[in-house]
Design a protein around this motif. Structure first.
Motif, PDB file in Angstrom:
ATOM      1  N   SER A  36       8.387 -11.891  14.627  1.00 52.91           N
ATOM      2  CA  SER A  36       7.805 -10.655  13.944  1.00 52.91           C
ATOM      3  C   SER A  36       7.395 -10.488  14.886  1.00 52.91           C
ATOM      4  O   SER A  36       6.382 -10.712  15.479  1.00 52.91           O
ATOM      5  N   ASN A  37       6.608  -8.977  14.851  1.00 49.11           N
ATOM      6  CA  ASN A  37       5.915  -7.972  15.442  1.00 49.11           C
ATOM      7  C   ASN A  37       4.964  -7.406  14.614  1.00 49.11           C
ATOM      8  O   ASN A  37       5.453  -6.058  14.499  1.00 49.11           O
ATOM      9  N   PRO A  38       3.560  -8.185  14.330  1.00 50.09           N
ATOM     10  CA  PRO A  38       3.473  -6.768  13.697  1.00 50.09           C
ATOM     11  C   PRO A  38       2.420  -5.860  14.501  1.00 50.09           C
ATOM     12  O   PRO A  38       2.462  -4.292  13.598  1.00 50.09           O
ATOM     13  N   LYS A  39       2.308  -5.544  15.206  1.00 46.77           N
ATOM     14  CA  LYS A  39       2.058  -4.236  15.967  1.00 46.77           C
ATOM     15  C   LYS A  39       3.108  -3.164  16.007  1.00 46.77           C
ATOM     16  O   LYS A  39       2.308  -2.462  15.286  1.00 46.77           O
ATOM     17  N   GLU A  40       4.334  -3.626  16.378  1.00 45.72           N
ATOM     18  CA  GLU A  40       4.646  -3.103  16.232  1.00 45.72           C
ATOM     19  C   GLU A  40       5.359  -2.249  14.403  1.00 45.72           C
ATOM     20  O   GLU A  40       5.486  -1.108  14.156  1.00 45.72           O
ATOM     21  N   ALA A  41       5.212  -3.047  13.469  1.00 46.98           N
ATOM     22  CA  ALA A  41       5.316  -2.611  12.196  1.00 46.98           C
ATOM     23  C   ALA A  41       5.037  -2.179  12.170  1.00 46.98           C
ATOM     24  O   ALA A  41       4.833  -0.694  10.928  1.00 46.98           O
ATOM     25  N   ALA A  42       3.216  -1.763  12.212  1.00 44.46           N
ATOM     26  CA  ALA A  42       2.465  -1.057  11.215  1.00 44.46           C
ATOM     27  C   ALA A  42       2.721   0.093  12.165  1.00 44.46           C
ATOM     28  O   ALA A  42       2.392   1.100  11.308  1.00 44.46           O
ATOM     29  N   LEU A  43       2.358   0.821  13.765  1.00 46.38           N
ATOM     30  CA  LEU A  43       3.026   2.060  13.748  1.00 46.38           C
ATOM     31  C   LEU A  43       4.500   2.625  13.435  1.00 46.38           C
ATOM     32  O   LEU A  43       4.251   3.693  13.218  1.00 46.38           O
ATOM     33  N   GLN A  44       5.642   1.841  13.217  1.00 53.17           N
ATOM     34  CA  GLN A  44       6.619   2.674  12.801  1.00 53.17           C
ATOM     35  C   GLN A  44       6.136   3.172  11.216  1.00 53.17           C
ATOM     36  O   GLN A  44       6.187   4.034  11.026  1.00 53.17           O
ATOM     37  N   GLY A  45       5.744   2.558  10.433  1.00 56.22           N
ATOM     38  CA  GLY A  45       4.784   2.621   9.563  1.00 56.22           C
ATOM     39  C   GLY A  45       4.040   3.747   9.278  1.00 56.22           C
ATOM     40  O   GLY A  45       4.262   5.279   9.090  1.00 56.22           O
ATOM     41  N   LEU A  46       3.053   3.288  10.276  1.00 55.87           N
ATOM     42  CA  LEU A  46       2.246   4.999  10.896  1.00 55.87           C
ATOM     43  C   LEU A  46       2.801   6.255  10.824  1.00 55.87           C
ATOM     44  O   LEU A  46       2.594   7.006  10.761  1.00 55.87           O
ATOM     45  N   ALA A  47       4.003   6.064  11.755  1.00 56.54           N
ATOM     46  CA  ALA A  47       4.752   7.278  12.431  1.00 56.54           C
ATOM     47  C   ALA A  47       5.453   7.759  11.121  1.00 56.54           C
ATOM     48  O   ALA A  47       5.281   8.600  11.460  1.00 56.54           O
ATOM     49  N   LYS A  48       6.653   7.454  10.556  1.00 58.74           N
ATOM     50  CA  LYS A  48       6.481   7.524   8.961  1.00 58.74           C
ATOM     51  C   LYS A  48       5.732   8.627   8.546  1.00 58.74           C
ATOM     52  O   LYS A  48       5.420   9.496   7.732  1.00 58.74           O
ATOM     53  N   MET A  49       4.596   8.079   7.852  1.00 59.71           N
ATOM     54  CA  MET A  49       3.501   8.222   7.162  1.00 59.71           C
ATOM     55  C   MET A  49       2.869  10.304   8.377  1.00 59.71           C
ATOM     56  O   MET A  49       2.977  10.619   7.249  1.00 59.71           O
ATOM     57  N   LYS A  50       2.498   9.921   9.663  1.00 59.62           N
ATOM     58  CA  LYS A  50       2.634  11.181  10.215  1.00 59.62           C
ATOM     59  C   LYS A  50       3.746  12.456  10.634  1.00 59.62           C
ATOM     60  O   LYS A  50       3.500  13.191   9.301  1.00 59.62           O
ATOM     61  N   ALA A  51       4.236  11.785  10.031  1.00 57.46           N
ATOM     62  CA  ALA A  51       6.041  13.050  10.123  1.00 57.46           C
ATOM     63  C   ALA A  51       6.267  13.154   9.587  1.00 57.46           C
ATOM     64  O   ALA A  51       6.474  14.865   9.068  1.00 57.46           O
ATOM     65  N   LEU A  52       5.861  12.120   7.992  1.00 55.48           N
ATOM     66  CA  LEU A  52       6.577  13.152   6.196  1.00 55.48           C
ATOM     67  C   LEU A  52       4.869  13.998   6.569  1.00 55.48           C
ATOM     68  O   LEU A  52       5.089  15.285   5.757  1.00 55.48           O
ATOM     69  N   MET A  53       3.717  14.013   7.026  1.00 52.29           N
ATOM     70  CA  MET A  53       2.795  14.771   6.619  1.00 52.29           C
ATOM     71  C   MET A  53       2.671  15.824   7.675  1.00 52.29           C
ATOM     72  O   MET A  53       2.285  17.505   7.641  1.00 52.29           O
ATOM     73  N   ASP A  54       3.400  15.522   9.060  1.00 50.83           N
ATOM     74  CA  ASP A  54       3.304  17.373   9.936  1.00 50.83           C
ATOM     75  C   ASP A  54       4.648  17.920   9.820  1.00 50.83           C
ATOM     76  O   ASP A  54       4.832  18.833   9.172  1.00 50.83           O
ATOM     77  N   MET A  55       5.628  17.445   8.301  1.00 48.23           N
ATOM     78  CA  MET A  55       6.676  18.159   7.749  1.00 48.23           C
ATOM     79  C   MET A  55       5.956  19.205   6.361  1.00 48.23           C
ATOM     80  O   MET A  55       6.677  20.014   5.332  1.00 48.23           O
ATOM     81  N   GLY A  56       4.496  18.881   5.995  1.00 46.33           N
ATOM     82  CA  GLY A  56       4.102  19.434   5.517  1.00 46.33           C
ATOM     83  C   GLY A  56       4.268  18.746   3.389  1.00 46.33           C
ATOM     84  O   GLY A  56       3.714  19.384   2.254  1.00 46.33           O
ATOM     85  N   PHE A  57       4.509  17.538   4.007  1.00 50.63           N
ATOM     86  CA  PHE A  57       3.788  16.505   2.389  1.00 50.63           C
ATOM     87  C   PHE A  57       2.306  15.961   2.402  1.00 50.63           C
ATOM     88  O   PHE A  57       1.836  15.479   3.289  1.00 50.63           O
ATOM     89  N   GLN A  58       3.142  15.726   1.179  1.00 50.08           N
ATOM     90  CA  GLN A  58       0.887  15.247   0.545  1.00 50.08           C
ATOM     91  C   GLN A  58       1.416  13.518   0.872  1.00 50.08           C
ATOM     92  O   GLN A  58       2.668  12.567   0.591  1.00 50.08           O
ATOM     93  N   GLN A  59       0.541  13.166   2.383  1.00 46.82           N
ATOM     94  CA  GLN A  59       0.721  12.030   2.299  1.00 46.82           C
ATOM     95  C   GLN A  59      -1.280  11.141   2.021  1.00 46.82           C
ATOM     96  O   GLN A  59      -1.752  11.990   2.714  1.00 46.82           O
ATOM     97  N   GLY A  60      -0.719   9.642   1.751  1.00 46.06           N
ATOM     98  CA  GLY A  60      -2.110   9.132   1.781  1.00 46.06           C
ATOM     99  C   GLY A  60      -1.585   7.336   2.425  1.00 46.06           C
ATOM    100  O   GLY A  60      -0.412   7.251   2.833  1.00 46.06           O
ATOM    101  N   VAL A  61      -2.112   6.924   2.571  1.00 51.15           N
ATOM    102  CA  VAL A  61      -2.177   5.598   2.971  1.00 51.15           C
ATOM    103  C   VAL A  61      -3.205   4.409   1.839  1.00 51.15           C
ATOM    104  O   VAL A  61      -3.903   4.388   1.557  1.00 51.15           O
ATOM    105  N   LEU A  62      -1.982   3.167   1.696  1.00 49.78           N
ATOM    106  CA  LEU A  62      -3.156   2.169   0.839  1.00 49.78           C
ATOM    107  C   LEU A  62      -2.867   0.664   1.730  1.00 49.78           C
ATOM    108  O   LEU A  62      -1.954  -0.315   2.129  1.00 49.78           O
ATOM    109  N   ALA A  63      -4.058   0.236   1.411  1.00 53.64           N
ATOM    110  CA  ALA A  63      -4.392  -0.602   2.604  1.00 53.64           C
ATOM    111  C   ALA A  63      -4.486  -1.976   2.099  1.00 53.64           C
ATOM    112  O   ALA A  63      -3.664  -2.374   1.029  1.00 53.64           O
ATOM    113  N   PRO A  64      -3.657  -3.202   3.262  1.00 52.38           N
ATOM    114  CA  PRO A  64      -2.718  -4.654   2.636  1.00 52.38           C
ATOM    115  C   PRO A  64      -4.170  -5.722   2.337  1.00 52.38           C
ATOM    116  O   PRO A  64      -5.479  -4.796   1.807  1.00 52.38           O
ATOM    117  N   GLN A  65      -3.714  -6.512   2.183  1.00 52.99           N
ATOM    118  CA  GLN A  65      -4.101  -7.665   1.653  1.00 52.99           C
ATOM    119  C   GLN A  65      -4.791  -8.483   2.159  1.00 52.99           C
ATOM    120  O   GLN A  65      -4.634  -8.799   3.511  1.00 52.99           O
TER     121      GLN A  65
END
Length: 448
Positions: A36-65
């Protein structure tokens, strides 16, 4: 007062790996043992969060374990220093070490079930952490999940937290992956839709024969009671056991809903007509106009749905009243699924646009856009009471991206899990993350 549906996406953890731990999840099992590629996985998830925020949706983040979960390994009889414990587990019980390293908490649709204040008896937002007791590697998540949610939603005037249900088969609870809420407006009373795979005590309900049904009717009923939901505001439906046996391990792999709309596969449920009528009737009583969109099996097979994760999408309401569907790239790659989506958006209905995201790292482990987010409906006052450190902003996106680049490996295989250095890397990263997100001490290594 304005109200919002806030999507809190799970941040992929540093030990993201393909352990193949989830029996019944086709993608998880088919990609087992790949690097697997943990770095790529995390950055892909963050890119989706940022994109939705930029579209005007309320977006938050939940920490891993924290992973590996050395406390869980100690409960299973391994001892010594953390490094010795990991070394011994790798030699004597590698499957247990792999389970203790699972980053499956990234799929926060399974973190909890959430009921907004407009539905609950005491007028607070209620959270019940999911026990996830069907799979060992997920059953160890809920104590930390509860602490993280408690740090995010700490104001007791507005938020109520419940411990996970008893960790026994009769009360198997998989959280929001089997829960949808329908409403006219997010701040108004709605109808909460609980989907179960089997009943623990009533043999009149059929059960799947190949794969386990992870959510029980009794667990769904218990959560509804804990949250103080009105009978007229709840609908229970059984998932079709035949589709569970085809790899539909959660309802969010075969149906998705938002607002007044349910998009579902023709084979998703048992007694579909009865269920739709109940949803329509109960939503009408609170001023809503329930609408359902059935995807016929002639257009999209269950196998297509499982492989593309068409229904593991995010259905989002836009300001003009139309809806946007967030899907993984795998939908575009499936000819039949993509053809259906083109016909859906051109039909003049509420779902007007589809946006495609690259979430390959998550998808290969069995989770799509819907798995990655926990939906929380909040009014303005409640949103203001949320820990501001977990609400996505451009500066937070920048900080989290830099944090991932600093701490994450770009390749992880099963043999790497036996490296004691990985635990130190994970703890260092998470300690810094709690400061970025202003969570305080939520991890066992910070508390003990």
């Amino acid at each position: 007062m304005k109200s919002y549906e806030v999507n809190f996406d799970g941040l992929v953890g540093p030990t993201h790996n393909y352990g193949g731990l989830s029996y019944g999840n086709v993608a998880s099992q088919s990609n087992s043992q790949q690097s697997s590629n943990p770095k790529e996985a995390a950055l892909q998830g963050l890119a989706k969060m940022k994109a939705l925020m930029d579209m005007g949706f309320q977006q938050g983040v939940l920490a891993p374990q924290e992973r590996p979960d050395v406390a869980a390994l100690r409960r299973l009889g391994f001892s010594g220093t953390d490094a010795q414990l990991i070394e011994r587990a790798a030699k004597e019980a590698m499957p247990l070490l792999v389970a203790s390293c699972s980053a499956s908490s990234m799929w926060v649709a399974n973190a909890a079930t959430v009921s907004p204040s407009a539905d609950t008896a005491d007028g607070r937002v209620h959270f019940t952490a999911a026990n996830l007791n069907c799979k060992y590697h997920r059953s160890i998540e809920h104590p930390t999940t509860s602490r993280v949610l408690g740090a995010m939603f700490a104001n007791q005037q507005h938020f109520a937290h419940h411990a996970a249900l008893p960790a026994v088969a009769q009360f198997g609870d998989e959280g929001a992956a089997n829960h949808t809420r329908f409403c006219r407006e997010y701040g108004e009373a709605g109808v909460e839709f609980f989907v179960f795979g089997r009943s623990a005590f009533d043999n009149r309900f059929p059960a799947p024969q190949k794969y386990p049904a992870r959510q029980t009717l009794e667990a769904s009923q218990a959560v509804a009671r804990l949250h103080g939901l009105r009978d007229q505001g709840v609908v229970y439906a059984q998932q079709n056991p035949n589709v569970i046996d085809q790899g539909v391990f959660h309802n969010d792999v075969i149906a998705v809903g938002n607002g007044e709309v349910l998009l579902y596969h023709e084979d998703a449920f048992l007694e579909t007509d009865k269920m739709l009528a109940e949803l329509q009737g109960k939503l009408a009583k609170v001023g809503g106009n329930f609408q359902s969109v059935c995807v016929p099996r002639s257009a999209v097979t269950v196998d297509d749905a499982v492989r593309s994760y068409l229904f593991n999408s995010q259905l989002l309401s836009r300001a003009d009243g139309s809806m946007l569907l967030i899907v993984p790239q795998e939908c575009q790659a499936n000819e039949r699924v993509w053809a259906y989506l083109q016909s859906l958006t051109s039909s003049g209905g509420l779902i007007r646009e589809v946006k495609v995201f690259d979430l390959k790292q998550s998808m290969q482990n069995g989770g799509g856009p819907a798995c990655l987010r926990l939906r929380v409906a909040l009014n303005e006052t409640e949103l203001a009471a949320v820990n501001p450190g977990v609400i996505m902003t451009a500066p937070l996106y920048g900080s989290l991206t830099a944090w991932v680049e600093k701490h994450y490996r770009d390749r992880l295989s099963e043999t790497d899990l036996a490296d004691p250095q990985l635990l130190l890397e994970c703890r260092t990263a998470l300690d810094e993350l709690t400061q970025i997100l202003k969570l305080g001490a939520v991890y066992p290594f910070q508390i003990n």
